[in-house]
Write a protein that holds these residues in place. Structure first.
Motif: not given
Length: 251
Positions: A188, A69, A72, A206, A171, A186, A169, A218
């Motif tokens: 946004t 991740i 982000l 996503a 993801g 992801s 956001v 998630q």
């Protein structure tokens, strides 16, 4: 462990005392401890070796998640996120009822305990985003979704001083702890004005591997911006951005 005071701060070892710098300041402690070879071989330290093995496994698992991740996370983390995440993953490892002590794993533990984990204690999602939302993950299709009805940002988002804009956001990460690999996708919103009367309805999605046999996490977050002369800048370098584990889905 003691704190160093005074104008001159020391680094290194003097007379068996180690002086060093941490995020908590300049510290000092007496050098010592059990010999490494004894810990590795003495039967009396069997429990220590087992704990070390599981701690190491949790640490590697935390790295897998953080790397997954990263897109982000780099915008929303506090300075202790690594140690906090490792602590949570060690606890999850201990829920493994399949393997014996010292061999317990994250993939056989209850990863659902990670749900709600905040990557930035300076900007918790639960204390930032107050707009109702619906989140879901479909393992068959591999699609993670986030939906929010139209809302007033100034009412539904607790933004730090100086905020002029924000974005939501989301993801999804597919985590292979055993092989230390992952996949991540992801989505946004655009950067939206914070003082707007209402946003439009928001729908983010996503898609990762369909019919995955791995754990899926998630994450959902909010990022804050300040507009200066027509340019957008991450507010205070993202110090108050929020990012949280919203869903944990296991096969």
């Amino acid at each position: 462990m003691a704190k160093q005071t005074g104008i001159i701060k020391l680094k290194g070892t003097i007379g068996g005392i180690s002086f060093y710098k941490t995020s908590d300041g300049h510290l000092a402690r007496e050098k010592g401890g059990v010999d490494k070879s004894r810990i590795q071989n003495d039967p009396a330290f069997q429990r220590t070796r087992e704990n070390g093995s599981e701690f190491g496994r949790a640490g590697k698992g935390g790295k897998v998640l953080r790397n997954a991740i990263r897109l982000l996370l780099q915008n929303a983390k506090d300075k202790r996120v690594v140690s906090r995440l490792t602590k949570s993953l060690v606890a999850i490892t201990k829920t493994d009822t399949t393997n014996e002590r010292g061999l317990r794993t994250l993939q056989d533990g209850n990863l659902g305990l990670l749900e709600g984990f905040e990557f930035n204690l300076n900007g918790k999602l639960g204390a930032t985003l107050f707009a109702p939302f619906t989140k879901a993950f479909d393992r068959v299709t591999g699609e993670a979704t986030l939906d929010l009805a139209a809302f007033s940002p100034v009412v539904r988002i607790a933004a730090p001083a100086g905020t002029t804009h924000f974005k939501i956001v989301m993801g999804a990460a597919e985590l292979d702890f055993e092989n230390e690999t992952s996949t991540f996708e992801s989505d946004t919103t655009a950067i939206l004005p914070y003082t707007a009367a209402d946003t439009a309805a928001i729908a983010l999605s996503a898609t990762i591997t369909a019919n995955s046999t791995l754990q899926v996490v998630q994450v959902i977050g909010v990022e804050f911006y300040q507009e200066v002369n027509g340019e957008m800048y991450a507010l205070k370098n993202g110090a108050y951005n929020a990012l949280s584990v919203a869903t944990v889905d296991t096969p």
